[in-house]
Scaffold this active site. Structure first.
Site, PDB file in Angstrom:
ATOM      1  N   GLY A 111       0.790  -1.217   0.000  1.00  0.00           N
ATOM      2  CA  GLY A 111       0.000   0.000   0.000  1.00  0.00           C
ATOM      3  C   GLY A 111       0.822   1.267   0.000  1.00  0.00           C
TER       4      GLY A 111
ATOM      5  N   MET B 151     -12.221 -11.760   8.349  1.00  0.00           N
ATOM      6  CA  MET B 151     -12.787 -12.773   7.455  1.00  0.00           C
ATOM      7  C   MET B 151     -12.704 -12.320   6.005  1.00  0.00           C
ATOM      8  SD  MET B 151     -16.163 -13.845   9.641  1.00  0.00           S
ATOM      9  CE  MET B 151     -16.731 -14.964   8.379  1.00  0.00           C
TER      10      MET B 151
ATOM     11  N   GLY C  16     -12.044   0.542   6.129  1.00  0.00           N
ATOM     12  CA  GLY C  16     -12.091   1.905   5.618  1.00  0.00           C
ATOM     13  C   GLY C  16     -11.483   2.859   6.617  1.00  0.00           C
TER      14      GLY C  16
ATOM     15  N   GLY D 238       2.449   3.157   2.321  1.00  0.00           N
ATOM     16  CA  GLY D 238       3.771   3.147   2.945  1.00  0.00           C
ATOM     17  C   GLY D 238       4.755   2.272   2.196  1.00  0.00           C
ATOM     18  N   THR D 239       4.272   1.141   1.697  1.00  0.00           N
ATOM     19  CA  THR D 239       5.127   0.235   0.932  1.00  0.00           C
ATOM     20  C   THR D 239       5.613   0.887  -0.346  1.00  0.00           C
ATOM     21  OG1 THR D 239       3.906  -1.661   1.813  1.00  0.00           O
ATOM     22  CG2 THR D 239       5.229  -2.034  -0.159  1.00  0.00           C
TER      23      THR D 239
ATOM     24  N   ASP E 202      -8.908  -0.926   0.954  1.00  0.00           N
ATOM     25  CA  ASP E 202      -9.804   0.218   1.153  1.00  0.00           C
ATOM     26  C   ASP E 202     -10.073   1.003  -0.130  1.00  0.00           C
ATOM     27  OD1 ASP E 202      -9.742  -0.468   3.792  1.00  0.00           O
ATOM     28  OD2 ASP E 202      -8.450   1.182   4.428  1.00  0.00           O
TER      29      ASP E 202
END
EC number: 2.7.1.11
Length: 540
Positions: free
Chosen positions: A250, A438, A325, A252-253, A281
């Site tokens: 995401g 889940m 979210g 930061g990655t 999200d």
């Protein structure tokens, strides 16, 4: 009318404004972009139209129509290319090779196997007659020339951050794409996120090893948050003779991927760095959507349906479902629109209030009188300011730098129960469902599997063609190579003044909270100002 720009070598540009194509370009050859909105106009450009820098580049060509026509004025056509870096930017003498796909049986039937170097994808497709041509990104896909031979490639794949449906599909398709399209056999899997580069063993990834991992949830390579040490990572890349790095993660990655690219460039290493954006999200800017999002919306229906059954089976039943979210409410919004049983949807972008006219308590009581039950869906980032105040909590962050969220679902459940039991003297039956883990852990559905395949293959094509420091994704349904900084500089959020949110309000008949909530009014005003200032926040 034809306008031909002179050879760039005869012009003087400010430094970094124009970077000509490396020496394999054909000087003097022309390529034409036609402007379909302007009859009989086109702009002819020299071959060095292709830039190898992730910078804004603006072309302006001024033209006039027939001088006999009355009232015609000069008009500037802006064509802005936000291009991605290329290995030849800092290694100008790299040799290029014919793409092996020319000999591929699978691609033999394709009329146009390779994308043109001049193919661009427009960021905005809703335009008006006099609109500038605007920002464009390089179209993703196989290039006629590659800068790696299959024998020299040693690729690696790493997954970072939280889980998301589809990660294993991306891993599988990178491995299979490298092998089946380019004949690459040497692919390593970095275990445990960024820290795995210097603290974990690697896996040898073959097509057989990854053959069925797309049927499983999670990540075949394991993941972690944080652990990014640019110097250690690039040292490891250099020591292992890795020359292609595929990074799945995401916001930061992707910032970490940009840092790795910069260090690689500084050391002048022949290493292509490709990012594949991941966030359940759907809060990554520029691209249409993130992989795993469709699966999350679909799986959320099960939790919403279960809460609805529980609520309607009891008198004064209140069902609450908390979905993912953190900063963006896309999953909650789309899951609500797709379900049609939800009475109220709460998201981070639209602060709500509980008491008073037009508040949540009043609306819940109204629905209980009408239907004898009510169903609420909320995103995990909604109402965090209220929870923090009531719990006197501090703004702590996880290893990735994300704000640690308090459980707004439990907080809202307790407050609704206390209000109706104590203040309204009503007996209500609360049912709270949190399906977060889940949903994160399931395999991707068919739609996301196809999407993940396109993302992975686009990344492989880009790395083999020598592009680096880029991320991939669909822009207006066309896959493109995007500078990494473009997808990390802003967060994609729900526009609460837009049509999609209006459709949700029309579906649930819930109060918008805008007219009574000062916080919302201030945020709406800020969004309007932001749009005028070229969108500080990227909203959909």
């Amino acid at each position: 009318m034809e306008l031909a720009l002179p050879n760039p070598s005869s012009l003087r540009f400010p430094q970094n404004d124009f970077i000509p194509l490396h020496k394999c370009s054909t000087p003097g050859s022309f390529h034409t972009f036609s402007n379909k909105n302007l009859a009989s106009k086109s702009i002819s450009l020299w071959r060095p139209f292709i830039w190898r820098q992730p910078r804004l580049v603006r072309l302006k060509a001024q033209s006039a129509t027939d001088s006999n026509a009355s009232g015609d004025k000069h008009r500037d056509d802006d064509f802005i290319v936000e291009d991605v870096p290329h290995l030849t930017d800092f290694l100008p003498d790299l040799p290029s090779y014919t793409n092996p796909l020319k000999r591929s049986q699978a691609y033999a039937i394709v009329k146009k196997t390779f994308v043109s170097p001049e193919d661009m994808v427009a960021k905005e497709i809703i335009v008006q007659k006099d609109s500038p041509r605007g920002v464009h990104f390089r179209r993703a896909g196989p290039q006629e020339k590659v800068f790696f031979t299959p024998e020299e490639v040693r690729a690696c794949i790493v997954t970072c951050g939280g889980l998301c449906p589809g990660i294993n599909t991306v891993i599988r398709e990178i491995v299979c794409g490298l092998k089946n399209m380019y004949g690459v056999d040497d692919v390593l899997g970095i275990q445990g996120g960024y820290s795995g580069f210097y603290s974990k063993n690697t896996l040898n990834l073959t097509t057989k090893a990854v053959n069925d991992i797309h049927k499983r949830g999670g990540t075949f390579l394991q993941t972690s948050r944080g652990g990014h040490d640019t110097k250690k990572i690039v040292d490891n890349i250099q020591d292992r003779r890795i020359n292609q790095v595929y990074i799945i993660g995401g916001d930061g990655t992707q910032k970490g991927a940009a840092a790795i690219y910069k260090e690689v460039e500084k050391r002048r290493l022949k290493v292509a760095v490709a990012g594949i954006p991941k966030t359940i999200d759907n809060d990554i800017a520029v691209i249409d959507k993130s992989f795993g999002f469709d699966t999350a919306v679909e799986e959320a229906q099960r939790a919403i349906n279960a809460a609805h059954v529980e609520a309607e089976s009891m008198e004064n039943g209140v069902g609450i479902v908390k979905l993912m979210g953190r900063y963006s409410g896309f999953i909650a919004m789309l899951a609500t629109l797709g379900n049609r049983d939800v009475d109220c949807c709460l998201i981070p972008e639209s602060p709500f209030y509980l008491e008073g006219p037009g508040g949540l308590y009043e609306y819940v009581e109204q629905k209980l009188k009408e239907n004898r039950h009510v169903l609420i869906v909320l995103a995990e980032g909604a109402g965090q300011e209220y929870v923090a105040q009531s719990m006197q909590a501090f703004q702590e962050k996880d290893a990735s730098g994300n704000r640690l969220l308090l459980d707004v679902g439990l907080w809202l459940t307790q407050h609704i129960k206390d209000h109706f039991t104590n203040a309204r003297k009503m007996t209500i039956n609360m049912k709270y469902i949190d399906p977060t883990y889940m949903i994160r852990a399931i395999p991707s559905n068919a739609s996301d599997n196809i999407y993940c395949t396109l993302l992975a293959q686009s990344a492989v094509h880009g790395a083999m063609a020598g592009f680096t420091g880029f991320t991939v994704g669909p822009v207006n349904s066309r896959h493109a190579y995007i500078p990494i900084n473009r997808v990390t500089e802003t967060t994609n959020t729900v526009d609460i003044t837009g049509r999609m949110w209006a459709r949700l309000l029309a579906s649930t008949n819930q109060p918008s909270f805008v007219h009574h909530c000062q916080t919302v009014r201030e945020r709406v005003d800020k969004q309007t100002i932001d749009r005028i200032n070229n969108m500080k926040i990227n909203s959909t």
